[in-house]
Design an enzyme around this catalytic site. Structure first.
Site, PDB file in Angstrom:
ATOM      1  N   ASP A 178       0.811  -1.217   0.000  1.00 39.98           N
ATOM      2  CA  ASP A 178       0.000   0.000   0.000  1.00 39.98           C
ATOM      3  C   ASP A 178       0.845   1.268   0.000  1.00 39.98           C
ATOM      4  O   ASP A 178       2.071   1.214   0.159  1.00 39.98           O
ATOM      5  CB  ASP A 178      -0.944  -0.009   1.227  1.00 39.98           C
ATOM      6  CG  ASP A 178      -0.222  -0.401   2.517  1.00 39.98           C
ATOM      7  OD1 ASP A 178       1.006  -0.283   2.573  1.00 39.98           O
ATOM      8  OD2 ASP A 178      -0.898  -0.826   3.468  1.00 39.98           O
TER       9      ASP A 178
ATOM     10  N   ASN B 149      -7.030  -2.506  14.789  1.00 38.01           N
ATOM     11  CA  ASN B 149      -8.421  -2.621  14.320  1.00 38.01           C
ATOM     12  C   ASN B 149      -8.593  -3.787  13.339  1.00 38.01           C
ATOM     13  O   ASN B 149      -9.642  -3.933  12.725  1.00 38.01           O
ATOM     14  CB  ASN B 149      -8.890  -1.311  13.664  1.00 38.01           C
ATOM     15  CG  ASN B 149      -8.206  -1.019  12.346  1.00 38.01           C
ATOM     16  OD1 ASN B 149      -7.246  -1.706  11.976  1.00 38.01           O
ATOM     17  ND2 ASN B 149      -8.670  -0.015  11.628  1.00 38.01           N
TER      18      ASN B 149
ATOM     19  N   HIS C 188      -6.927  -4.302  10.503  1.00 39.52           N
ATOM     20  CA  HIS C 188      -6.693  -4.088   9.068  1.00 39.52           C
ATOM     21  C   HIS C 188      -5.424  -4.790   8.600  1.00 39.52           C
ATOM     22  O   HIS C 188      -4.469  -4.968   9.351  1.00 39.52           O
ATOM     23  CB  HIS C 188      -6.744  -2.602   8.675  1.00 39.52           C
ATOM     24  CG  HIS C 188      -5.535  -1.765   8.926  1.00 39.52           C
ATOM     25  ND1 HIS C 188      -5.618  -0.401   9.131  1.00 39.52           N
ATOM     26  CD2 HIS C 188      -4.210  -2.051   8.960  1.00 39.52           C
ATOM     27  CE1 HIS C 188      -4.407   0.092   9.287  1.00 39.52           C
ATOM     28  NE2 HIS C 188      -3.533  -0.887   9.191  1.00 39.52           N
TER      29      HIS C 188
ATOM     30  N   GLU D 171      -9.503  -1.597   5.721  1.00 39.46           N
ATOM     31  CA  GLU D 171     -10.097  -1.274   7.014  1.00 39.46           C
ATOM     32  C   GLU D 171     -11.319  -2.158   7.280  1.00 39.46           C
ATOM     33  O   GLU D 171     -11.837  -2.798   6.352  1.00 39.46           O
ATOM     34  CB  GLU D 171     -10.522   0.208   7.015  1.00 39.46           C
ATOM     35  CG  GLU D 171      -9.403   1.199   6.733  1.00 39.46           C
ATOM     36  CD  GLU D 171      -8.445   1.401   7.919  1.00 39.46           C
ATOM     37  OE1 GLU D 171      -8.329   0.508   8.776  1.00 39.46           O
ATOM     38  OE2 GLU D 171      -7.813   2.474   7.969  1.00 39.46           O
TER      39      GLU D 171
END
Ligand code: GLP
Length: 240
Positions: free
Chosen positions: A67, A136, A138, A143
């Site tokens: 990414d 979280n 990800h 996400e």
């Protein structure tokens, strides 16, 4: 799924190093998927160290990063281009044309995402993908709520992600270009690495909880060749 727990961060990185070194040494041409973040830093140091000692040769190694922020100037200290230069690319004999990172400075991010996905496919897919995990759940910048069918695309970052990755979240770009869940799942072998007790809860949910979109990393349970490498602190909530 194979889970290996290591006494400390150093041992964890040495394990991850060995998995990657084996591939680099045994295959004429290997395509690696790479990740950024704090977790793999020592692993990259070991790759550089072994290159300097003449053990590893990156001449025919191809890399695709997961990414990049959007928008992001490649020379910005927060860019993943800078990260990869500092931690690996500037120190080994990787060929420039073999190093792929989504272009965060493009005017047409949708097109960049599509081209990136195609480049991965044209290279025959990723042989070994390194992944980290955020609190979280990800993976890459997929996400919570990300589609299982998603490919490389432009995404909006969660506030949590902006806060964790930037000292001042106001400085953080609101978007990123990331490999999708499907892109990641197509990799032949995935190595998920995590260290520290702040990752323990999310790892328990991802590896032992139900597979659900709210915890993107939980999809990895369905991958046929998943290796999970943890230090003791990251493994404390697991039932193993
Ligand atoms: C970032 C990256 C992820 C990475 C995660 C974990 O958000 N996009 O690919 O896995 O952070 O980072 P760290 O290793 O610093 O905990």
């Amino acid at each position: 799924m194979e889970i290996s727990v290591h006494d400390n961060y150093e041992e964890l990185c040495r394990f991850v190093y060995r998995v990657f070194a084996r591939r680099i040494l045994s295959e004429a041409r290997v395509t690696l998927g790479l990740a950024t973040g704090n977790t793999p830093k020592r692993f990259y140091e070991l790759l550089v160290d072994q290159y300097e000692r003449g053990v590893l040769n990156f001449q025919d190694v191809i890399t695709f990063n997961l990414d990049e922020y959007y928008p992001m100037d490649p020379d910005d200290p927060h860019s993943f281009v800078r990260y990869m230069r500092e931690h690996l690319v500037d120190h080994v004999n990787l060929r420039q044309e073999h190093v792929h990172i989504p272009d965060g400075s493009t005017e047409d991010p949708e097109r960049e995402a599509e081209t990136y996905e195609k480049r991965i496919r044209d290279r025959g897919g990723i042989d070994l993908q390194l992944l980290g995990i955020a609190e979280n759940g990800h993976i890459g910048f997929n996400e919570p709520g990300s589609d299982w069918e998603s490919e490389t695309r432009l995404v909006t970052l969660d506030q949590h992600t902006r806060e964790r990755n930037f000292e001042d979240p106001e400085d953080a770009p609101s978007r990123a270009i990331t490999m999708g869940i499907k892109t990641i799942m197509r990799s032949k072998h995935i190595l998920l690495m995590a260290a520290g007790d702040h990752k323990a809860d999310v790892l328990q949910k991802a590896l032992e909880g139900p597979v659900r979109k709210e915890v993107p990393a939980s999809v990895l349970q369905l991958h046929p060749q998943l290796t999970v490498a943890l230090d003791r602190d990251a493994a404390t909530a697991l039932s193993i």
